[in-house]
Structures are given as C-alpha cells and as structure tokens.
Design a protein around this motif. Structure first.
Motif, PDB file in Angstrom:
ATOM      1  N   ALA A 141      -1.698   2.855  10.174  1.00 41.10           N
ATOM      2  CA  ALA A 141      -2.094   2.591   8.880  1.00 41.10           C
ATOM      3  C   ALA A 141      -1.651   1.864   7.848  1.00 41.10           C
ATOM      4  O   ALA A 141      -1.915   1.361   6.732  1.00 41.10           O
ATOM      5  N   TYR A 142      -0.144   1.862   8.009  1.00 43.49           N
ATOM      6  CA  TYR A 142       0.710   1.180   6.796  1.00 43.49           C
ATOM      7  C   TYR A 142       1.520   0.023   7.159  1.00 43.49           C
ATOM      8  O   TYR A 142       1.644  -0.614   6.319  1.00 43.49           O
ATOM      9  N   LEU A 143       2.323   0.287   8.355  1.00 45.22           N
ATOM     10  CA  LEU A 143       3.177  -1.130   8.531  1.00 45.22           C
ATOM     11  C   LEU A 143       2.617  -2.309   8.459  1.00 45.22           C
ATOM     12  O   LEU A 143       3.232  -3.203   8.008  1.00 45.22           O
ATOM     13  N   ALA A 182      -8.984   2.729   2.226  1.00 41.20           N
ATOM     14  CA  ALA A 182      -9.408   2.491   3.719  1.00 41.20           C
ATOM     15  C   ALA A 182      -9.702   3.388   4.237  1.00 41.20           C
ATOM     16  O   ALA A 182      -8.660   4.576   4.333  1.00 41.20           O
ATOM     17  N   PRO A 183     -10.624   4.041   5.185  1.00 37.90           N
ATOM     18  CA  PRO A 183     -10.642   5.163   5.901  1.00 37.90           C
ATOM     19  C   PRO A 183      -9.450   5.474   6.757  1.00 37.90           C
ATOM     20  O   PRO A 183      -8.870   6.692   6.947  1.00 37.90           O
ATOM     21  N   ARG A 184      -8.851   4.351   7.419  1.00 38.41           N
ATOM     22  CA  ARG A 184      -7.769   4.573   8.309  1.00 38.41           C
ATOM     23  C   ARG A 184      -6.388   4.918   7.332  1.00 38.41           C
ATOM     24  O   ARG A 184      -5.510   5.715   7.913  1.00 38.41           O
ATOM     25  N   VAL A 185      -6.349   4.467   6.099  1.00 34.71           N
ATOM     26  CA  VAL A 185      -5.416   4.839   5.360  1.00 34.71           C
ATOM     27  C   VAL A 185      -5.376   6.272   4.841  1.00 34.71           C
ATOM     28  O   VAL A 185      -4.577   7.232   4.951  1.00 34.71           O
ATOM     29  N   ALA A 228      -6.160  -2.550   8.273  1.00 35.55           N
ATOM     30  CA  ALA A 228      -4.663  -1.675   7.870  1.00 35.55           C
ATOM     31  C   ALA A 228      -4.012  -1.726   9.243  1.00 35.55           C
ATOM     32  O   ALA A 228      -2.414  -1.459   8.910  1.00 35.55           O
ATOM     33  N   GLY A 229      -4.331  -2.002  10.074  1.00 36.52           N
ATOM     34  CA  GLY A 229      -3.358  -1.718  11.602  1.00 36.52           C
ATOM     35  C   GLY A 229      -3.117  -3.048  12.299  1.00 36.52           C
ATOM     36  O   GLY A 229      -3.590  -4.271  11.554  1.00 36.52           O
ATOM     37  N   PRO A 230      -2.668  -2.911  13.426  1.00 35.84           N
ATOM     38  CA  PRO A 230      -2.419  -4.208  14.144  1.00 35.84           C
ATOM     39  C   PRO A 230      -3.404  -5.089  14.553  1.00 35.84           C
ATOM     40  O   PRO A 230      -4.942  -4.307  14.624  1.00 35.84           O
ATOM     41  N   LEU A 231      -3.457  -6.315  14.734  1.00 34.62           N
ATOM     42  CA  LEU A 231      -4.699  -7.156  14.934  1.00 34.62           C
ATOM     43  C   LEU A 231      -5.058  -7.058  16.229  1.00 34.62           C
ATOM     44  O   LEU A 231      -4.320  -6.498  17.254  1.00 34.62           O
ATOM     45  N   GLU A 232      -6.295  -7.242  16.773  1.00 32.46           N
ATOM     46  CA  GLU A 232      -6.742  -7.427  17.971  1.00 32.46           C
ATOM     47  C   GLU A 232      -5.922  -8.354  18.816  1.00 32.46           C
ATOM     48  O   GLU A 232      -5.810  -9.438  18.209  1.00 32.46           O
TER      49      GLU A 232
END
Length: 519
Positions: free
Chosen positions: A145-147, A159-162, A513-517
């Motif tokens: 969620a952060y990096l 954002a929900p993931r955060v 928020a996270g790594p791309l596909e």
C-alpha cells in the motif's frame, strides 16, 4: 501520452529502470549520463585480476527485482545467477581489555534466528519470533500500500488498500526503532543485529521510526542472496534491457539546464565533448541527486523547494570505501561481516550530532565476495570491500589508488584495516594487501553531485520517509519527474526500482497504491 519524447537524466539504477519502463510503454526515450560508466553508484573497478563492486552489495527484497523484470517482459533467472548466503553475515564485537568476543554467525529463517537469540538470552527466542512476525506484517503492508504509491493527491490516503494496511504501519511511527528493540532484548549484540539495518536507510536506530523494523524481515526471515559475478551483472542487465527497448543512451553527456515554456517542460540542455545542444522532450525524469537538480538545473522560480529545505535536511552518512586485494585466504570473514563497537550512541552522534567527527572506533561493514564467487579475485587471494560511515562532509576528502588520495581518507582506511585485523584476528592483514583503492565523500560529490558528499542521500527519519521524503513530480514544472535514492521511496536498489515504477504511474495518470500489473 504514449509516443511522447522523454529524456532521463542519470544512468544509475533508477534512470535505467525508468527509461526501460517508459520505452516499453511506447515513448521515445533518451537517457543521458555524465560519466563514461553506466550504473551510477553500482559501479565496478578492476585491477590485477580483482573485480570490485564499488556500491551496493546486499541483495534483498528479491520479489521487487522479479516484479521489475516481469514488467519489462523477462525474469530474474534470465539475467542473474543468485545464491543464498549461509550464514547471511558474521558479526564481530569490540574486544574488551584484550579479550576478543566470539564471532556471531547470523542465519536466515525464523526458526534459526530464534535459536540464535535464545542461545544468547533466555526468553529472547520467543520475543524475537513475535518481533519477526510483526516485521513481516509491516513489510507486506508497506509493499502492498505504501512503497509503490505515488500519493498523487490527498485521496490517496483514503484508498481502501491504504486504510486496510494502516494498522500495521501507523502505530509504529510514534517511537524509534531503538526503543522498540531495547524494550524487548537486553543482549547488546542482539540489539545491534536488529538495529543495524537503519544504516541501510542512511540514519540511526535512535532516529529511525520503529516501522523500519520491517528491515529484519528482509535479512533474518527472507535471507540474503548474491548474484554470481557481482552487482555489475545486475547493472549490465539494466543497460541491455534499456537498449533492447530502444532507449538511446548517451554517456559523457551532462545536463546543464532543464528547459520549459509557459505551460510545461520542453527539454534538457546538455553538454557533450564541449558542445551544447537541446534535447527536446515532453517528459523529463531527473534520476540524479535531487538537490543538484533543484539548485543547478532549474531556474529559481521553477524549484519545488525553498533553500531552507536543504539547510534543514538530515543528510545520510558519508562513507570512506576501501577496496583491498589480499594475498591468502581469510577464513575469519564471511561474505558479509559487520564490526559493531560497544558505544553506538557515540558512533551515531559522531555522524549525525552537532559536532560531527569520524567515529572512534567506528562500526563498519566488510564484504568479501570471494567467499562465494571465484571470479572476483585471483586464485589464492581474497577481495575485500570496507565501508566506514563518516559524517556527510566533503572536506574529509577524496580517495585514490595505492597511496594516492587525501590524508584524512587514507588515515580512516588505515585505522579500519588495523581494526579489522585486531577484531577478527588477522594479525598480518595490512602486510598481505597487494591492491588498494579508497573513495571518500569528496568523490561522491564529484562523481554523483551528491549533496554534502553523502553516500546515501537524505536520512530516513520520520519527517524524511515515504511521501514526506520528497517529490516524485515537480510542483512547478508539469512533465518533470524525480526518482532515485534522494527521492521517493528512498535508499537502496529495490527502492530505486520502485521509484521508476512510480514515475511510470505518474506518466500514465495511475493512482493505484500497489505494484502495477505485470506484462
């Protein structure tokens, strides 16, 4: 903006990774590097059959490497031959009254670490198991969620993931890493084993937030690896991938100004072989020292930060690097060896305090890749790389080959060799040195425009971490982006790969928020 012209300034890890990601996206990318060698701080020096990595030497966060490789259509195994290090590293403590403390070999894997801790402090095994579970949770939350989060607007914080990962992160920001460690463990060396990763972040365990106990997931749970052939193999893979993607690479080409019109960035003025020209661009990515970009390449009105920001910055340590070719074997050392002095507060105060000085005796790091890799030293010899943290101060000077270089750098190197000799029990070490080169803070300033001669960039204090660390997109110049160790998310090779992906997100307008596909 697919098909736009992009100029990437800097041929280090972030620059090469960013150039490859943008080129794969369909942009016309030119990368410029002021030096003749690509790879940035991930450099190489060779002499008399010795091959030295002059920069990063810890391969951590393998999933970040794998994710990047997959983003550009390949895999880690296509480029690197990784081996697990067992033990991960060895620790020597400071001898007291002539008595040398036994070395500690630090394994990887939770059960093995629990056994080590329990052997030194009854009850510590149970406590370190809980500590490592927490470290793993924090690491997974940070990565999810952060990096990789560009934090493009305030909505990113909702954002929900955060929000879902906040409980694993937020409570750890209110106290220091050392406070968290001290409350759980009494043994000095166990405390230091858990606290030393703060140095990877350019700060001290007394100043780093407890969130950074997540670093212990990397070395103690996941383990330490090494790419056969050295980190130059990784740098070579980045260069090859960039060229395969169609990136135009110009070395010995220095950026002297970033140009803009009334609405956005328009290009980069460069100098190569004494001639100046403009490289037109719709996108410019600075993958070099952020202070140099802001204060030397941009007009005053285009800068994102006031001068006061730089004066207040807590800069990470400088370093004296010592590369040694040594005759004969050194069974006293492992691939990675750490020397820990007893008085850490004095050590870190010497580097970060109000009256900076070279620590005495310092805690420092030794890498001996010849323990794992037959190709980095002649038969019957060892390859040593010493990193001695010092204040970020260019006046400490520059290094050189053999006896060349400034006196202070040479004296720091001599003292470190003597200290390693005594603490590790290698009485004739100095006499066995057949190749020697030193590097000082002045070299970091000259070679990389590093602010104050720092080896790492801004320290990862609470106010200089995550989205508080800096900008990945210019406040004043649309189309200008920042990446690299001095920007977000921070210090280290994996962070530089993540920073490249954050730039790609900005260019795409992706706020995830996270790594791309992966492709």
């Amino acid at each position: 903006m697919t098909g736009s012209r992009a100029v990437v300034i800097g041929g280090g890890v972030s620059g090469l990774a960013t150039a490859s990601l943008l080129a794969r996206e369909g942009h016309d990318v030119t990368l410029i590097e002021r030096r003749s060698e690509l790879g940035g701080r991930m450099g190489t020096w060779e002499r008399d059959g010795f091959v030295f990595d002059t920069g990063p030497s810890w391969y951590l966060m393998p999933e970040v490497f794998e994710h990047f490789y997959r983003m550009v259509g390949t895999t880690t195994s296509d480029h690197l031959d990784l081996v697990d290090l067992a033990p991960g590293y060895r620790v020597y403590g400071e001898p007291n009254e002539g008595t040398k403390e036994a070395a500690i070999d630090v394994p990887a894997g939770c059960d093995a670490v629990v056994a080590l801790f329990e052997s030194r402090e009854p009850g510590a095994g149970r406590r370190v198991r809980r500590y490592l579970r927490s470290a793993t949770r924090a690491y997974q939350a940070a990565r999810e969620a952060y990096l990789y989060n560009p934090f493009s607007s305030w909505r990113a914080f909702l954002a929900p993931r955060v929000l879902r990962n906040a409980p694993a992160v937020i409570p750890l920001l209110a106290r220091s890493l050392w406070t968290m460690i001290r409350r759980r463990f009494a043994d000095r060396r166990l405390r230091q084993i858990l606290g030393y990763p703060a140095v990877f972040l350019g700060t001290s365990p007394f100043d780093a937030p407890a969130l950074y106990h997540l670093m212990s997931h990397m070395d103690l749970v996941d383990g330490v690896r090494y790419p056969i052939g050295g980190f130059r193999r990784f740098a070579e893979s980045l260069v090859n991938i960039a060229r395969e993607k169609g990136v135009t690479i110009e070395t010995r080409c220095e950026a002297v100004a970033i140009r803009r019109d009334a609405s956005r960035v328009t290009g980069v003025e460069v100098e190569r072989f004494g001639e100046r020209r403009i490289l037109d661009a719709d996108i410019v990515v600075s993958a070099i020292d952020e202070h140099h970009t802001e204060t030397s390449l941009l007009a005053v009105g285009d800068r994102s930060y006031p001068d006061a920001r730089w004066r207040k910055q807590v800069t990470g340590p400088g370093a004296v690097l010592v590369m040694l070719g040594v005759k004969g074997e050194l069974p006293q050392l492992r691939h990675h060896t750490l020397l820990f002095s007893d008085d850490w507060r004095d050590n870190f105060d010497a580097i970060f305090g109000d009256t900076p000085r070279v620590p005495d005796p310092p805690s420092f790091y030794v890498c001996m890749p010849s323990a794992t890799d037959d190709g980095v030293a002649p038969r019957g010899h060892e390859n040593l790389f010493l990193l001695i943290p010092v204040p970020p101060d260019v006046s400490i000077g520059r290094g050189g080959v053999d006896s060349a270089g400034d006196r202070t750098v040479a004296e720091i190197a001599d003292c470190a060799i003597d200290q390693l000799s005594e603490w590790a029990g290698i009485p004739d070490l100095a006499e066995r040195v057949v190749v020697r080169r030193t590097v000082g803070p002045g070299d970091f300033s000259d070679d990389f425009h590093s602010y104050r001669g720092s080896a790492l960039g801004p320290a990862h204090t609470l106010r200089q971490s995550a989205f508080l660390r800096g900008r990945t997109r210019s406040r004043r110049v649309p189309g200008l982006y920042y990446t690299g160790a001095t920007s977000v998310p921070g210090v280290g090779v994996p962070m530089c790969l993540i920073g490249a992906e954050i730039v790609l997100k900005h260019v795409r307008g992706d706020r995830s928020a996270g790594p791309l596909e992966e492709s």
